[in-house]
Design an enzyme around this catalytic site. Structure first.
Site, PDB file in Angstrom:
ATOM      1  CE  LYS A  37      -4.393   1.086   0.251  1.00 28.77           C
ATOM      2  NZ  LYS A  37      -5.491   0.420  -0.448  1.00 28.77           N
ATOM      3  N   GLY A  78     -23.579   3.962   2.778  1.00 25.54           N
ATOM      4  CA  GLY A  78     -22.668   4.494   1.772  1.00 25.54           C
ATOM      5  C   GLY A  78     -23.189   4.174   0.386  1.00 25.54           C
ATOM      6  N   GLY A 137     -21.845   5.377  -2.579  1.00 24.09           N
ATOM      7  CA  GLY A 137     -20.871   5.831  -3.569  1.00 24.09           C
ATOM      8  C   GLY A 137     -20.692   4.788  -4.655  1.00 24.09           C
ATOM      9  CB  VAL A 192     -18.400  -0.010  -3.363  1.00 27.46           C
ATOM     10  CG1 VAL A 192     -18.775  -1.388  -2.847  1.00 27.46           C
ATOM     11  CG2 VAL A 192     -17.003  -0.032  -3.964  1.00 27.46           C
TER      12      VAL A 192
HETATM   13  P1  NAD Z   1     -16.899   6.316  -2.499  1.00 25.78           P
HETATM   14  O1  NAD Z   1     -16.150   7.485  -1.987  1.00 25.78           O
HETATM   15  O2  NAD Z   1     -17.333   6.275  -3.927  1.00 25.78           O
HETATM   16  O3  NAD Z   1     -18.228   6.093  -1.628  1.00 25.78           O
HETATM   17  C1  NAD Z   1     -18.244   6.120  -0.242  1.00 25.78           C
HETATM   18  C2  NAD Z   1     -19.571   6.728   0.169  1.00 25.78           C
HETATM   19  O4  NAD Z   1     -19.713   6.593   1.585  1.00 25.78           O
HETATM   20  C3  NAD Z   1     -19.656   8.229  -0.143  1.00 25.78           C
HETATM   21  O5  NAD Z   1     -20.861   8.484  -0.843  1.00 25.78           O
HETATM   22  C4  NAD Z   1     -19.637   8.878   1.236  1.00 25.78           C
HETATM   23  O6  NAD Z   1     -20.392  10.081   1.277  1.00 25.78           O
HETATM   24  C5  NAD Z   1     -20.276   7.792   2.074  1.00 25.78           C
HETATM   25  N1  NAD Z   1     -19.992   7.883   3.517  1.00 25.78           N
HETATM   26  C6  NAD Z   1     -18.841   8.250   4.130  1.00 25.78           C
HETATM   27  N2  NAD Z   1     -19.000   8.182   5.459  1.00 25.78           N
HETATM   28  C7  NAD Z   1     -20.245   7.742   5.688  1.00 25.78           C
HETATM   29  C8  NAD Z   1     -21.003   7.461   6.858  1.00 25.78           C
HETATM   30  N3  NAD Z   1     -20.479   7.612   8.081  1.00 25.78           N
HETATM   31  N4  NAD Z   1     -22.271   7.030   6.726  1.00 25.78           N
HETATM   32  C9  NAD Z   1     -22.828   6.875   5.504  1.00 25.78           C
HETATM   33  N5  NAD Z   1     -22.165   7.130   4.341  1.00 25.78           N
HETATM   34  C10 NAD Z   1     -20.890   7.565   4.442  1.00 25.78           C
HETATM   35  O7  NAD Z   1     -15.995   5.045  -2.120  1.00 25.78           O
HETATM   36  P2  NAD Z   1     -16.150   3.567  -2.701  1.00 25.78           P
HETATM   37  O8  NAD Z   1     -15.156   3.379  -3.776  1.00 25.78           O
HETATM   38  O9  NAD Z   1     -17.581   3.278  -2.924  1.00 25.78           O
HETATM   39  O10 NAD Z   1     -15.614   2.724  -1.465  1.00 25.78           O
HETATM   40  C11 NAD Z   1     -16.460   2.450  -0.350  1.00 25.78           C
HETATM   41  C12 NAD Z   1     -15.725   1.515   0.607  1.00 25.78           C
HETATM   42  O11 NAD Z   1     -15.372   0.319  -0.061  1.00 25.78           O
HETATM   43  C13 NAD Z   1     -14.410   2.086   1.171  1.00 25.78           C
HETATM   44  O12 NAD Z   1     -14.240   1.591   2.487  1.00 25.78           O
HETATM   45  C14 NAD Z   1     -13.359   1.470   0.263  1.00 25.78           C
HETATM   46  O13 NAD Z   1     -12.112   1.378   0.921  1.00 25.78           O
HETATM   47  C15 NAD Z   1     -13.958   0.104   0.036  1.00 25.78           C
HETATM   48  N6  NAD Z   1     -13.509  -0.560  -1.174  1.00 25.78           N
HETATM   49  C16 NAD Z   1     -13.680   0.022  -2.374  1.00 25.78           C
HETATM   50  C17 NAD Z   1     -13.264  -0.646  -3.520  1.00 25.78           C
HETATM   51  C18 NAD Z   1     -13.466  -0.058  -4.904  1.00 25.78           C
HETATM   52  O14 NAD Z   1     -13.275  -0.788  -5.874  1.00 25.78           O
HETATM   53  N7  NAD Z   1     -13.866   1.189  -5.030  1.00 25.78           N
HETATM   54  C19 NAD Z   1     -12.661  -1.910  -3.425  1.00 25.78           C
HETATM   55  C20 NAD Z   1     -12.521  -2.501  -2.178  1.00 25.78           C
HETATM   56  C21 NAD Z   1     -12.951  -1.805  -1.053  1.00 25.78           C
END
Ligand code: NAD
Length: 356
Positions: free
Chosen positions: A81, A185, A187, A189
């Protein structure tokens, strides 16, 4: 302040390197946890930390998590990382990304990067001008098209398969129709997971600290929206955390009102004992780094294909995504026969695969 290698997050990492490039303002930490199975692969996080020790902690924990995730996904990659320590304004300049790319190149292929929080596809394209050890470059990928590019849709697809497996295992139901899933969340994912579940007729409750984001998705999918603070207390069949890590802490575990926790957020358990606490409450947990491996599967296969001068076959990615539920079912079976919580079973399996 104690030396980082005496901290509990230090897990005999093979190498930890701090790079400072004054001219561009870059300060970055590279944590290479294991190269037992191949080059250390894992994304770059660009984040403002009030204390650099927290950045080191993130790099150590997240790189170990990547070793486990890549091993459990049967990828020929180790775990690493990178963390770039942003200033308070989170200013990211081309010169900084150039210096970052040079630092990756200097590692000679021991570490292969990708997107993580605060780093976009466009940033990866910039880094790739200085080094070829980059995955997750745009290829207009989607689970229905070609592989690679934004990992979010592939991560969501793997979680969707994993949630269905959990519902089958815990509730004995083969269909998602009417199954109530609370998604924290919405976003990349969480939004993807919600859309896939909606297609199957699941009943959805959505929450996001960006209220408008969850509201728009709820309107699109005919879902219910609750305040971000309330989603943990939602009585439902599946709680799906797709926002922040460490939500399953002393308070969080007690608040869950669902028989299943299955979502994509990294590092959901604040501490290992919270996995046991979930199990003690009879809650089936899908270990985060097993269920959320879809994105790393896609970007890794894209990277390996590019190294060989070819294109990654999306059918191969989809075939591997469908192994996620099988892997989870095996973990749950072993957990039930041994009395060890699923997170600990997964850790043991991963450690064996990386020779620890
Ligand atoms: P993203 O930034 O697109 O979405 C995250 C969402 O969570 C945002 O809309 C944000 O406003 C919301 N959020 C933050 N804090 C919050 C809370 N306390 N309550 C409710 N909503 C909240 O990120 P993502 O890419 O969707 O990733 C989401 C999670 O999945 C992260 O933990 C990331 O590490 C993990 N992850 C992502 C991927 C990937 O391919 N993008 C892969 C493995 C793990």
């Amino acid at each position: 302040m104690p030396a980082f290698w005496t901290e509990s997050d230090f897990d005999d990492h093979e190498a930890v390197q701090v790079v400072r490039h004054r001219a561009s303002g870059l300060t970055a930490i590279f944590a290479i946890h294991s190269t037992h199975l191949g080059p250390a692969a894992g994304g770059t996080r660009f984040w403002h930390y009030p204390d650099p020790a927290l950045a080191m902690r993130d790099a150590l924990r997240l790189s170990r998590g990547m070793s486990y995730k890549n091993a459990m996904a049967d990828l020929p990659m180790g775990g690493g990382k990178a963390v770039i320590l942003a200033d308070e304004t989170r200013t990211k300049t081309p010169a900084m990304l150039d210096a970052f790319g040079d630092a990756i190149e200097a590692l000679g292929g021991r570490y292969v990067t990708a997107e993580d929080v605060g780093i976009s596809e466009a940033d990866m394209v910039a880094v790739a001008r200085r080094t070829s050890y980059v995955s997750g470059l745009p290829t207009h990928g989607s689970p229905g098209g070609s592989a690679g590019g934004d990992p979010g849709p592939f991560t969501a697809m793997g979680i969707y398969h994993g949630i269905k497996a959990a519902v089958r295992h815990k509730l004995g139901r083969d269909s998602m129709a009417g199954v109530h899933v609370a998604v924290q969340g919405t976003g990349s994912v969480g939004g993807g997971v919600a859309r896939l579940l909606a297609r199957d007729g699941a009943r959805l409750t959505l929450a996001d600290i960006h209220h408008d984001r969850a509201a728009a998705l709820a309107a699109e999918l005919g879902a219910t929206q609750v305040a971000a603070d309330d989603v943990l207390d939602t009585r439902c069949d599946v709680f799906s955390p797709n926002a922040l890590g460490a939500i399953l802490d002393d308070s969080g575990v007690g608040r869950i009102e669902a028989p299943i926790v299955a979502g994509g957020a990294n590092n959901q358990l604040a501490r290992p004992e919270h996995g046991a606490a979930l199990a003690a409450r009879g809650i089936l947990y899908a270990p985060d780094y097993v269920i959320n491996a879809g994105g790393i599967i896609s970007v890794t296969l894209e990277y390996l294909a590019r190294c060989q001068g070819s294109h990654c076959d999306v059918d191969e990615v989809n075939r591997r995504l469908k192994q996620i539920p099988e892997r989870l079912a095996e973990i749950w079976r072993q957990s039930e026969s041994s009395g060890v919580s699923p997170d600990a079973v997964a850790d043991r399996m991963a450690q064996a695969k990386i020779g620890r």
